[in-house]
Enzyme design. Structure first.
Site, PDB file in Angstrom:
ATOM      1  CD  GLU A 265      -2.717  -1.454   0.020  1.00 30.79           C
ATOM      2  OE1 GLU A 265      -3.023  -0.484  -0.709  1.00 30.79           O
ATOM      3  OE2 GLU A 265      -3.028  -2.636  -0.252  1.00 30.79           O
ATOM      4  CD  GLU A 294      -1.981  -4.357  -7.465  1.00 31.94           C
ATOM      5  OE1 GLU A 294      -2.614  -3.312  -7.226  1.00 31.94           O
ATOM      6  OE2 GLU A 294      -1.768  -5.214  -6.598  1.00 31.94           O
TER       7      GLU A 294
HETATM    8 ZN    ZN Z   1      -2.683  -3.170  -4.801  1.00 30.81          ZN
END
Ligand code: ZN
Length: 495
Positions: A265, A294
């Site tokens: 995160e 991502e």
């Molecule tokens: Zn993620």
């Protein structure tokens, strides 16, 4: 006249931001602090605000404004032009779906999530199936209304990864299937004798909290414009670049979960914190795509976070907080955090097998949106694919098709982003190693240099560059899964 219209546009965006801010703040609160019984009222408020946000944006006045600006496109500067293209695309998408359909869909999703949550516990797919069928029907209807080119599934893919198509993804996953499946077999065998039991002893939660904070600071997550809190499922949420909030989750018997969630995160968070000032308040002030987002979380979590070099610097802190690790060598710790083992659950999967979990979901979604499969047959198909790719026999639907929340939230076309993120991350790493001494920076804990590199090459652009444009500008080529397979081969010691 043009200035007046641009002013109107800025006012519209300001109102959109205000609605978005309020909606996200409620979500943040619901996930982190709100008591259980607050949820009903909060959901009601969210419904009202979402409708107001929709009406603020989708109306004849906005249409007129966008039309005027599109007619005067050449007179706008580049940021205005790119923002306008993005807004027009969004408008055309939203205007095509009748408002009643949206609210029907929203309440279906709310019910479906509750039903899914129970079905996941009981393992009864048949309880969730009627809802899944309806969710699919809605999305098929949306695809019809919005139109599509090539495969109907393309319309959904494009929502998360602009420009992504079934054609490109087939090629991507075909490559992984061909090259990764054999690598996985050998990699799992090699991992068998690695001992990682020490990661699953009992570790004090308060000390774990201290460690996660330390890790976030170590990677230079900026706490003057960010927060780290706790939630059931870790996530990142931001209000522009100056208020970026990340969460993690602590388990007493699993010390690595919180650490790697914080790194993950934190990677998402750094991306948002480092978007350029001149676009942060425009429609371009967000990540380029889910896949690129991502890639940033995974490069911090896996490429940096599971490296020997990073832990050389971090290990003394771990040992200080948890003296148990004085008895574990750094080498054995490093092996432990990289151990691979086939598992049923995607979110618990290691780097080696993770992409296969995503591939299974991609193949199933493709079948669904090509209307080649009945919802009731999905568990059987799921289990066959797990057997084929991972060699495992799924014992029940809780460990199988019911494990992910995504479909119950109407998130179809989202899963591929996870696999794309891994592939982008490896491709970026290769380029990074050409441009800087990454190992040295990791050894020195020099996240100034690391973050500066990623800011210059990726973060600062927000979504002003599309995923393929970013990758080509940085690495000279579009997405290429070869780098990811090479990365895994190298990690699990092949050839
Ligand atoms: Zn993620």
């Amino acid at each position: 006249m043009l200035d007046k219209k641009l002013d109107e546009l800025d006012q519209l965006l300001k109102r959109s931001r205000a609605y978005g801010h309020a909606i996200s703040m409620i979500h943040w609160d619901m996930e982190t602090e709100a008591p259980e019984k607050a949820l009903e009222r909060a959901s009601e408020v969210l419904g009202v605000l979402s409708e107001a946000a929709f009406e603020n944006f989708v109306n004849p006045k906005t249409k007129e404004l966008l039309d005027y600006l599109n007619e005067n496109f050449d007179k706008l500067d580049e940021i205005r032009q790119k923002s306008l293209v993005k807004l027009t695309k969004e408008y055309n998408k939203e205007v095509k779906i009748p408002k009643e359909l949206i609210s029907e869909y929203e309440s279906l999703k709310a019910k479906a999530q509750a039903v899914w949550s129970k079905a996941k516990e009981s393992g009864k797919f048949e309880d969730f199936a009627p809802y899944l069928e309806k969710l699919v029907d809605f999305n098929l209807k949306f695809i019809d209304l919005r139109g599509y080119e090539g495969h109907p599934y393309n319309t959904l893919l494009d929502d998360y990864e602009p420009g992504m198509t079934v054609e490109k993804l087939d090629e991507f996953f075909d490559y992984l299937r061909e090259h990764l499946v054999p690598v996985i077999k050998v990699g799992l065998e090699k991992s068998k004798n690695i001992n990682d039991d020490f990661l699953n002893e009992s570790y004090d939660i308060n000390k774990q909290k201290e460690l996660s904070k330390f890790v976030a600071e170590y990677m230079n997550f900026d706490f003057s414009k960010g927060l780290l809190k706790e939630s059931v499922h870790p996530f990142t949420l931001n209000f522009g670049k100056n208020d970026v909030r990340i969460t993690t989750h602590y388990y007493e018997n699993n010390i690595t979960s919180a650490i790697f969630s914080t790194l993950h995160e934190g990677g998402h968070g750094l991306y948002e914190q480092n978007i350029a000032d001149n676009i942060t308040d425009t429609p371009l002030g967000e990540g380029s795509s889910m896949g690129i987002h991502e890639s940033q979380s995974r490069i911090y979590e896996n490429v940096f976070g599971r490296s020997y070099e990073l832990w050389k610097g971090l290990y003394p802190k771990l040992q200080e907080l948890f003296p148990r690790f004085n008895e574990v060598s750094l080498e054995n710790f490093h092996k432990g955090i990289n151990k691979a083992s086939a598992s049923f659950i995607r979110v618990e999967a290691d780097e080696l097998t993770y992409s296969l979990h995503v591939m299974i979901r991609y193949e199933i979604e493709k079948l669904i949106f090509n209307k080649e499969v009945d919802v009731k047959d999905l568990p059987k198909i799921w289990n066959e694919k797990i057997k084929e790719y991972l060699g495992l026999d799924v014992p029940n639907n809780s460990l199988g098709i019911l494990q992910d929340v995504h479909w119950s939230c109407g998130l179809f076309g989202y899963f591929p982003s996870y696999a794309l993120g891994n592939a982008y991350a490896s491709q970026i790493e290769v380029q990074m190693r050409k441009d800087m001494d990454l190992d040295k920076a990791l050894l020195d804990g020099d996240f100034n240099s690391i973050n500066k590199y990623l800011t210059d090459k990726i973060h600062k652009y927000g979504s002003s560059l599309k995923p393929n444009e970013l990758m080509e500008k940085l690495t000279g080529e579009d997405l290429n899964p070869k780098y990811f397979v090479d990365y895994l081969k190298n990690k699990y010691n092949f050839n």
